[in-house]
Design an enzyme around this catalytic site. Structure first.
Site, short mmCIF file in Angstrom:
data_model
loop_
_atom_site.label_atom_id
_atom_site.label_comp_id
_atom_site.label_asym_id
_atom_site.label_seq_id
_atom_site.Cartn_x
_atom_site.Cartn_y
_atom_site.Cartn_z
N ASP A 64 0.85 -1.20 0.00
CA ASP A 64 0.00 0.00 0.00
C ASP A 64 0.88 1.25 0.00
OD1 ASP A 64 -2.23 1.90 0.93
OD2 ASP A 64 -3.27 -0.01 0.89
N HIS A 98 -3.38 6.28 3.54
CA HIS A 98 -4.22 5.14 3.20
C HIS A 98 -3.69 3.84 3.79
CE1 HIS A 98 -5.90 2.02 0.46
NE2 HIS A 98 -6.94 2.84 0.36
N ASN A 196 -14.04 1.06 -6.44
CA ASN A 196 -15.04 2.01 -5.94
C ASN A 196 -15.68 2.83 -7.06
OD1 ASN A 196 -14.22 1.22 -3.34
ND2 ASN A 196 -12.69 2.84 -3.25
N SER A 276 -11.35 -0.54 -0.18
CA SER A 276 -10.03 -0.58 0.47
C SER A 276 -10.16 -0.88 1.95
CB SER A 276 -9.30 0.76 0.29
OG SER A 276 -8.82 0.91 -1.01
#
Length: 521
Positions: A64, A98, A196, A276
Site C-alpha cells: 500500500d 491510506h 469504488n 479498500s
C-alpha cells in the site's frame, strides 16, 4: 412460601455453575474507541477471539502507501523488515495515510488503552510501500512489492489498490497479475479490493485468477455500498462504510492543506469508506484462520472464509440472484468454529449461516445446551413458585423501560432536494442517476456551469463527500458542449474514462464526479 422460593433459586444457581465454568467470556477491550467499531461486532470478532486473536508467527503483508512506523496503536505489530519500492529504501513510512488506515483495520493493538482494535490484533504486519504521497503507484512497484512480500513469508497479502478495468485502466496489468501468481506459488493468500467505481467491472490487477479473494463493500445493514464494484468475480463482502481506523500521527497528503477542508482526514484516527477498507477485514480473517490452523494452505483458508459467510441475499436480492456479491458477508465467528460460550449478556451473536453450510459440532456447546435446558426448567419452577406467592400478596409491577434506539455511526444524508423547476434559456440537463448525491435534475444555463459542492456551483451536489468544492466545469460555446476536471481531488470521468483535458459531451453521456453519476440530456 418464602423459604421454598429461596431454595429453588439456590438450586437453580448451583446447577448453572458448571455452565459458567465452561463459558470463556471475552471482556470488553479497554481501547477507548472500540465502541465505535460497528464492523467488528457485525462480523463476530469477539466470538472469533475466543479461538485466537492471531499468532505473531503469521504475517499479513499490506502492499500500500506504507505505515506510520511510530503509531502507538501499531508499533508493536509491525515487522522491521518492510520496504519502500517508491524511494527504493528500507523505510516504508506512509506519506499518504491510506496504508496506515488499512493496517489498523487488520492489527491495531488489543487492550492497550489506545484508540481502536484490529480484527486480528495478534498477527504481525509487513508494511510494503508501493504508492507515493498522492496515492499513485506504478505496476512495476506494485508487482515488486507483491513478490517481496511473498519472499518474506507473508501468509496473506492485502492489496487495497488497483484500477477498475476500462475506467481506470485500459488493459489488465500483466506485471501485477504475474506477481500475484508468484506469491500464490509461495503459499500466500491474496486478497484484493473490488474497486469504488459503482460498476460491475473487475480490478485490472487480478486477471484471470479464480484463487484471488476479491472483496466488495457492504454497510452496517449488510447492503452493498453504493460505490462498491460488483460482479461474478466477487468472492465475499465485508464492512466498508464509515470504518474507524488509524491514521498517521504526523501530517501526510490526506491530512494536509492539499486536500479541501471537507475532504481532509484527521491525524491519529479517522473514518474511511471504500472497498479498500472492506478488504483488510478479509485479510484479518485469513490471518486468524492461519493462526488457528497452521497446517492449512491458502486454498483451505479461502474456502473456509467463503463457506461460512453470512447470507445477505435479503438485503441485496437482485445482486445476489446474479451471483454478484460472492458467498456473502464474512463471518469471523462461524469461520473460526462458532461460539464456545453460551449466549449471554457479553456474548457476541453469530451472524446467519449460508443455507448450504452445516454448523460444526462442539462437545462444549452440547453440554452447555443440556445445562441451559435444565436451567429453563428450573426457571419455570421458580416462576410457578412466585405465582403462588403472588396469590397471597400482590405487588405492583413497574413498567418496563422504553427501548432506546442506538444512534447509527453512519451519517444520515440530508433530506432529498426537490427537482429543480425548468428555467428559461436552459439548453440541457444533468440528471443524477447513481451514487451518494441526492437524485435531482439540474438545468444547464449560460456558457459555463460549475459542478461541485461550493456555493458558486450551478450543479450543487450534496451527500457525496468525494465531490470537491469546484470539481468539474461544463462549457457550451454554441457549437459544442465540453466537460473538464476543475482540479478535483478525486478526478472526473466521461464515459468511464478519466479526463485529462476538456472533452466533448453528447446527449446520453454519463459523467462521474466523485462518486456521483450524472447523465447529460
Amino acid at each position: 412460601m418464602k423459604r421454598h422460593t429461596i431454595n429453588v433459586i439456590m438450586l437453580f444457581a448451583l446447577l448453572l455453575l458448571p455452565a459458567a465454568a465452561l463459558a470463556q467470556t471475552v471482556a470488553e477491550p479497554n481501547d477507548p474507541q472500540f465502541s465505535e467499531e460497528w464492523s467488528l461486532k457485525l462480523i463476530g470478532t469477539a466470538c472469533a477471539w475466543q479461538h485466537t486473536t492471531g499468532s505473531p508467527d503469521v504475517t499479513v503483508a499490506v502492499v500500500d502507501s506504507g505505515v506510520d512506523l511510530k503509531h502507538p496503536d501499531l508499533v508493536g505489530r509491525l515487522r522491521d523488515d518492510g520496504f519502500d519500492f517508491v524511494d527504493g529504501d528500507d523505510d516504508p513510512s506512509d506519506e499518504n495515510g491510506h496504508g496506515t488506515n488499512v493496517i489498523g483495520i487488520i492489527a491495531a493493538t488489543l487492550n492497550n488503552g489506545e484508540g481502536v482494535v484490529g480484527a486480528a490484533p495478534g498477527v504481525m504486519i509487513l508494511p510494503v510501500r508501493v504508492m507515493n504521497a498522492k496515492g499513485y503507484g506504478s505496476d512495476r512497484s506494485i508487482a515488486r512489492g507483491v513478490r517481496y512480500a511473498a519472499d518474506k513469508g507473508a501468509k496473506v497479502i492485502n492489496l487495497s489498490l488497483g484500477a477498475t478495468l476500462t475506467i481506470g485502466a485500459d488493459t489488465e496489468s500483466q506485471q501485477v497479475s504475474e506477481a500475484i501468481r508468484y506469491a500464490q506459488s509461495k503459499g500466500a493468500l491474496i486478497v484484493v479490493a473490488a474497486g469504488n467505481d459503482f460498476v460491475p467491472l473487475p480490478n485490472a490487477i487480478v486477471g484471470d485468477n479464480p484463487d484471488v479473494l476479491i472483496v466488495a463493500a457492504t454497510d452496517e445493514d449488510d447492503r452493498k455500498a453504493d460505490f462498491s464494484n460488483s460482479g461474478p468475480w466477487i468472492s465475499v463482502t465485508a464492512p466498508g462504510v464509515h470504518i474507524l481506523s488509524t491514521m498517521p500521527t504526523y501530517e501526510v497528503f490526506l491530512t494536509s492543506d492539499a486536500v479541501p477542508d471537507d475532504e481532509r482526514f484527521q491525524q491519529n484516527y479517522d473514518y474511511m469508506s471504500g472497498t479498500s477498507q472492506a478488504t483488510p477485514f478479509v485479510s484479518a480473517l485469513g490471518g486468524l484462520l492461519f493462526s488457528e490452523h497452521p497446517d492449512w494452505d491458502a486454498s483451505q483458508v479461502a474456502q473456509e472464509i467463503k463457506n461460512y459467510a453470512a447470507d445477505i441475499s435479503k438485503q441485496n436480492r437482485q445482486l445476489t440472484a446474479k451471483g454478484w456479491l460472492g458467498s456473502g458477508r464474512i463471518d469471523a465467528c462461524q469461520s473460526l468454529g462458532g461460539p464456545i460460550e453460551p449466549v449471554g449478556p457479553t456474548a457476541q451473536p453469530a451472524g446467519p449461516l449460508s443455507p448450504a453450510v452445516v454448523p460444526r459440532s462442539n462437545d462444549a456447546r452440547i453440554i452447555v445446551g443440556v445445562l441451559a435446558c435444565g436451567g429453563l426448567l428450573l426457571l419455570a419452577l421458580l416462576l410457578f413458585a412466585l405465582l403462588r406467592a403472588s396469590r397471597r400478596r400482590r405487588v405492583p409491577v413497574a413498567p418496563a423501560p422504553s427501548s432506546v434506539a442506538r444512534p447509527s455511526t453512519i451519517p444520515v444524508a440530508p433530506a432529498q432536494i426537490p427537482t429543480a423547476a425548468p428555467q428559461p434559456g436552459a439548453w440541457g440537463m444533468l440528471n443524477v442517476i447513481g451514487g451518494a448525491s441526492q437524485a435531482r435534475s439540474y438545468p444547464l444555463v449560460g456558457a459555463e456551469t460549475l459542478i461541485g459542492r461550493g456555493d458558486d456551483c450551478g450543479v450543487l451536489l450534496l451527500g457525496d463527500a468525494t465531490v470537491s468544492r469546484r470539481h468539474a466545469l461544463v462549457r457550451n460555446n454554441g457549437g459544442m458542449v465540453t466537460v473538464e476536471d476543475a482540479g478535483s481531488s478525486h478526478g472526473t470521468y466521461l464515459r468511464g474514462h478519466p479526463l485529462g483535458a476538456p472533452a466533448p459531451v453528447q446527449r446520453g453521456d454519463v459523467i462521474q464526479v466523485g462518486q456521483t453519476l450524472l447523465r447529460f440530456e
